[in-house]
Enzyme design. Structure first.
Site, mmCIF file in Angstrom:
data_model
loop_
_atom_site.group_PDB
_atom_site.id
_atom_site.type_symbol
_atom_site.label_atom_id
_atom_site.label_comp_id
_atom_site.label_asym_id
_atom_site.label_seq_id
_atom_site.Cartn_x
_atom_site.Cartn_y
_atom_site.Cartn_z
ATOM 1 N N GLY A 704 0.802 -1.225 0.000
ATOM 2 C CA GLY A 704 0.000 0.000 0.000
ATOM 3 C C GLY A 704 0.828 1.265 0.000
ATOM 4 N N GLY A 742 3.794 -2.760 -4.215
ATOM 5 C CA GLY A 742 3.375 -3.113 -5.575
ATOM 6 C C GLY A 742 3.503 -1.875 -6.441
ATOM 7 N N ARG A 743 2.452 -1.031 -6.397
ATOM 8 C CA ARG A 743 2.445 0.123 -7.287
ATOM 9 C C ARG A 743 3.636 1.051 -7.054
ATOM 10 N NH1 ARG A 743 -1.443 2.484 -8.743
ATOM 11 N NH2 ARG A 743 -0.816 4.604 -9.031
ATOM 12 N N ARG A 779 -8.725 2.245 -13.993
ATOM 13 C CA ARG A 779 -8.645 2.943 -12.702
ATOM 14 C C ARG A 779 -9.437 4.253 -12.647
ATOM 15 N NH1 ARG A 779 -4.340 4.666 -10.468
ATOM 16 N NH2 ARG A 779 -4.782 3.891 -8.397
ATOM 17 N N TYR A 783 -12.062 3.879 -9.746
ATOM 18 C CA TYR A 783 -11.756 4.583 -8.495
ATOM 19 C C TYR A 783 -11.799 6.095 -8.639
ATOM 20 C CZ TYR A 783 -9.129 0.170 -7.830
ATOM 21 O OH TYR A 783 -8.734 -1.130 -7.759
ATOM 22 N N CYS A 810 -18.378 1.724 -25.041
ATOM 23 C CA CYS A 810 -19.774 2.127 -24.908
ATOM 24 C C CYS A 810 -20.189 2.159 -23.451
ATOM 25 C CB CYS A 810 -20.671 1.162 -25.672
ATOM 26 S SG CYS A 810 -20.825 1.677 -27.338
ATOM 27 N N TYR A 839 -1.454 -1.774 -12.080
ATOM 28 C CA TYR A 839 -2.901 -1.964 -12.213
ATOM 29 C C TYR A 839 -3.434 -1.350 -13.514
ATOM 30 C CZ TYR A 839 -2.155 -3.211 -7.407
ATOM 31 O OH TYR A 839 -1.671 -3.793 -6.281
#
Ligand code: ADP
Ligand code: ASP
Ligand code: MG
Length: 859
Positions: A704, A742-743, A779, A783, A810, A839
């Protein structure tokens, strides 16, 4: 039947230049196709201040050239519009300005300008501006009927009103009476009238108070039975703080009437406090729009506020007065407060905030008629001195945190209160409606406190669909740190790659490596790092990170298999699934992964697997963190983890099946920028270590680790994180601390390149369409995540187009970037969407059967 009315109000700066009148003409003409348009205008910017200055000078017997300056501003605007200021068509404008000069001369001769006369003088600003405006509009091809607003709005004075209130701050009841407007408007499609002014029942001119044109417009919209009211001003809406003081203030896209009214009355002067009452009463939506930028969406005020607690803005009102009376007589004396307040009513001085203790009553006064040197205030003090010791602090500022159910947000607000350290606070008040928490401070402390409070409350705030871009971003400030990004250096390579007209994900492995090393170097307290491969499972990324000594954290058996295939048998794998089939554990164990379980279920379902095995358990710490509700993984409503306070029961179940606990694991969420989050978690796990048994070897604090995504967000402070973890690591010899970024390792290393397919204007909104959308990068839709977007083909040309960047899927949510400034693209230009290495492709889909962008790795 006549079409319905729509009311547009233009403020002082919105009517002060010919360019703005062009916008007014365009907006009026566009609406006049379907509606009748009523334009309500202020005086040219600065006019009312100058006329007020002239009134004060006349009262004091001084000469003033204020009216000449006002007349000059009108003549300059007329000339800029190609009109001769002396032309016969402008005779009405000149007549209003001459009338002001004549009345002022009379006031100067007598040395008196009672409120009744002052109202007539100040009213000439709006009268002259609209007289000029009607002629300018006609020259632009919009015939607008000029109406005298005193025929439309009539005040309702109360018997005890002072003359100040009666003539300078009058109250006009909101009534629906379209016929009153229809008659003078006749068959005109566009009518033009004044804000700020009304008439008393006796037919005299009166005013609605400074800034009152907004209220005029609301009253006229109700009168006309209009569907909406548009307030056009010099900023694109209501912001989380005054954008001119706090450039990082964010646009509020939607807000309820009550909260907006609270903001207006606590200092957000973009709206006059009285203007929302009539709109709310008649359920009429109010839109705030920006005259210099008609393409921006602005703020929409409507409906009642949502129920959940939230902080919405920080406001400041300066130049107020704090008055306190202290006396022992107050204690246990029935009726004391009645005696305290009686003289306020008699002197027509209204009270704002109130604080009481056993021996002191404190109140703030926003506006004192004639000021603190004037007679009413002196008389008030004399009366209050009969009750006790009187203390006056003037000028004072009221700084307020505004929102919904503020008492329920105190946990969130608490850290921001450090802004008040070493600054004297004279009074704290929480409104009865729970819409604000206000602090009275010395006047010059107001602006720096607002800046500080806003930083603390909003800079780390995650995505909130109610909030839009910051003021600086809307003004077109450059993308942050663009100069330093790897893709600037490798721009030519990227453009070559995108030359095939297809979308591409591109990863820069040097950036991944650099991040991995930086993290390890900064955090020696962490014994081992695991890369959370769900962020980006590309084989080259796994290889790069394994070569840097990172283990791999996998959340599915497929990830375990892919990591093993890429990295061979030496790689350390950790398997931390959630609600997976029992069989996956056995297969992961067979591939040599360490297992983490988040409940006792395996003890019952696969006891054979547990016998003799070391296992980690994933605990729910009871709280979560992160940039969006969907990525917070701790807390009672989260599906992850076993409650930390039930570790004992979990241990006996697992040990009963023959297993030992070797690790404790917990994870709070994603995109966390607060360095205290992991030490807090480490303290919790450390406190449980003894209860996990003798086999315990490590504590895993999850991942995180956030990156600043929105401009203005502070970066995660790695030094502070190290400082927080170091004492915990030292107190646990023989136990390893682990982190699972991770990110943090891969987000900035990846970009999405997308070709521009179309640039299209729909009414005033500009859409830039690109060749891929939420099928490649979900994303923003999922989010509301913010990704920087740059026109790579034109880089570093400065941004000059305000647009919505959309994909071809669409789905109305297929927007990659809302409200962006770009260097104007042509079809075929390549847009770069940054921070897409995490992600991005990992969450891509074939929605609409459109294949997502393919991946390319740059060594
Ligand atoms: P107008 O002349 O159009 O009526 P005002 O000057 O009365 O405009 O109001 C617009 C100004 O309000 C902005 O320029 C801005 O500086 C100020 N303002 C104060 N607080 C806020 C806020 N929270 N959001 C937006 N604007 C604000
Ligand atoms: N012209 C008036 C003022 O400056 C009213 C307004 O602009 O709203 O106070
Ligand atoms: Mg205003």
């Amino acid at each position: 039947m006549n079409p319905a009315w729509v009311v547009l109000k233009f403020g002082g700066t919105s009517v002060a230049s010919f360019e703005r009148w062009r916008t007014i003409a365009r907006e009026a003409a566009a609406r006049a196709r379907e509606r009748r348009v009523l334009l309500v205008c202020s005086a040219l910017a600065g006019t009312t201040d100058r006329l007020q200055e002239a009134v004060t000078a006349a009262r004091e017997g001084r000469e003033s050239d204020a009216v000449e300056r006002v007349a000059r501003a009108h003549a300059e605007l007329a000339s800029a519009a190609g009109l001769d200021p002396a032309a016969p068509a402008l005779a009405p404008m000149r007549a209003h300005l001459d009338e002001a000069a004549r009345l002022l001369r009379g006031a100067w001769l007598t040395g008196e300008a009672p409120p009744r006369l002052a109202a007539r003088i100040l009213a000439s600003g709006e009268l002259a501006a609209t007289a000029l405006g009607a002629v300018v509009l006609a020259s632009l091809g919009v015939g607008a009927r000029w109406l005298d607003v005193r025929e439309l709005l009539v005040s309702a004075p109360r018997p005890l009103d002072s003359d100040e209130r009666r003539y300078l701050a009058a109250t006009v009841p909101a009534v629906r009476a379209p016929e009153r407007l229809d008659a003078p408007a006749g068959d005109a499609a566009v009518a033009l009238t004044q804000g700020f002014i009304a008439r008393t029942p006796a037919g005299e001119t009166c005013l609605l108070g400074r800034g009152g044109s907004d209220t005029s417009a609301a009253l006229l919209a109700v009168l006309a039975g209009a569907e909406t009211l548009e307030i056009w001003t010099d900023v694109p809406g209501l912001f989380t703080a005054d954008p001119r003081e706090v450039p990082s203030a964010r646009l509020i896209r939607r807000i309820g009437y009550r909260e907006a009214r609270e903001l207006a009355s606590l200092g957000a002067k973009v709206l006059h406090p009285a203007c929302l009452e009539p709109a709310a009463l008649h359920g009429m939506p109010v839109a705030i729009r920006c005259t210099p930028h008609p393409e921006m969406d602005g703020t929409r005020i409507e409906g009642e506020q949502e129920a959940h607690p939230a902080v919405t803005a920080v406001t400041c009102r300066r130049g107020g007065t704090l008055l306190s009376v202290s006396t022992v007589a107050m204690w246990d004396t029935p009726g004391f407060l009645a005696r305290f307040f009686a003289p306020f009513e008699e002197e027509g001085i209204s009270v704002d905030l109130i604080g009481t203790s056993e021996a002191t009553v404190s109140v703030t006064l926003d506006a004192v008629p004639d000021g603190v040197e004037g007679r009413p205030f002196k008389r008030l003090l004399a009366r209050l001195e009969e009750l006790g010791d009187v203390q006056v602090i003037h000028p004072a500022a009221v700084v307020s945190i505004v929102g919904r159910r503020i008492r329920a947000t105190l946990g969130e607000v608490a850290p921001a209160l450090t802004a008040f350290q070493e600054r004297p606070v004279h009074l704290i008040s929480n409104s009865a409606e729970d819409l604000n928490l206000s602090f009275v401070v010395d006047d010059d402390e107001g602006p720096p406190l607002v800046q500080r409070l806003h930083d603390l409350l909003f800079s780390a705030r995650g995505d909130d669909p109610r909030l839009g871009p910051t003021w600086e971003r809307l003004r077109g400030a450059p993308e942050p740190d663009a100069g330093a990004a790897w893709w600037v250096r490798r721009r030519a390579e990227l453009l070559r790659l995108a030359g095939d007209g297809q979308p591409h994900y591109v990863y820069d492995l040097a950036t991944v490596r650099e991040r991995a090393r930086r993290l390890r170097a900064a955090l020696p307290a962490v014994g081992r790092f695991y890369y959370s491969m769900k962020a980006n499972p590309h084989r080259a990324v796994l290889e790069t990170l394994a070569a840097e000594g990172y283990g791999i954290e996998c959340v599915s058996i497929q990830e375990v298999e892919a990591a093993r295939a890429a990295l061979g048998s030496a790689a350390r794998l950790l398997f931390t699934p959630n609600f997976c089939a029992v069989g996956e554990y056995g297969r992961a164990a067979a591939l040599g992964a360490e297992l983490t379980v988040d409940g006792p279920h395996l003890a019952e379902e696969a006891p054979g697997l547990l016998r003799g095995r070391g296992l980690a358990v994933r605990l729910d710490p009871g709280w979560g963190a992160g940039h969006h509700a969907k990525v917070r993984t701790g807390g009672p409503s989260s599906k992850f983890g076993h409650p930390a306070d039930e570790l004992d029961a979990l241990r006996s179940a697992l040990e009963g099946a023959g297993a030992r606990i070797t690790g404790l694991h917990a994870h709070l969420g994603s995109g966390i920028l607060d360095a205290d989050a992991w030490p807090a978690l480490a303290r919790l796990l450390a406190s449980l270590a003894a209860r996990a048994g003798d086999a315990l070897q490590w504590l895993d604090l999850g991942g995180g680790l956030g990156l600043p995504e929105r401009p203005g967000q502070p970066a995660l402070d790695l030094d502070a994180l190290q400082a927080g973890l170091e004492p915990i690591a030292r107190a646990l010899p023989g136990i390893e601390l682990r982190l699972e970024p991770g990110r943090y390792l891969v987000a900035e290393a990846g970009v999405l390149l997308a070709p521009v397919t179309q640039v299209r204007r729909k009414r005033r909104t500009v859409f830039v369409g690109v060749g891929t959308g939420m099928n490649s990068l979900i994303r923003p839709a999922l989010y509301g995540a913010w990704h920087p977007i740059v026109n790579l083909t034109r880089h570093p040309a400065p941004p000059d187009l305000f647009a919505q960047v959309v994909g071809p899927i669409c789905e109305s949510g297929d927007v990659l970037g809302r409200d962006r400034w770009l260097a104007s693209p042509a079809r075929g230009d390549v847009l770069l969407i940054g921070n897409a290495g995490a992600y991005g492709h990992a969450m891509a889909s074939h929605y609409n059967l459109r294949p997502p962008a393919e991946e390319t790795v740059l060594a």
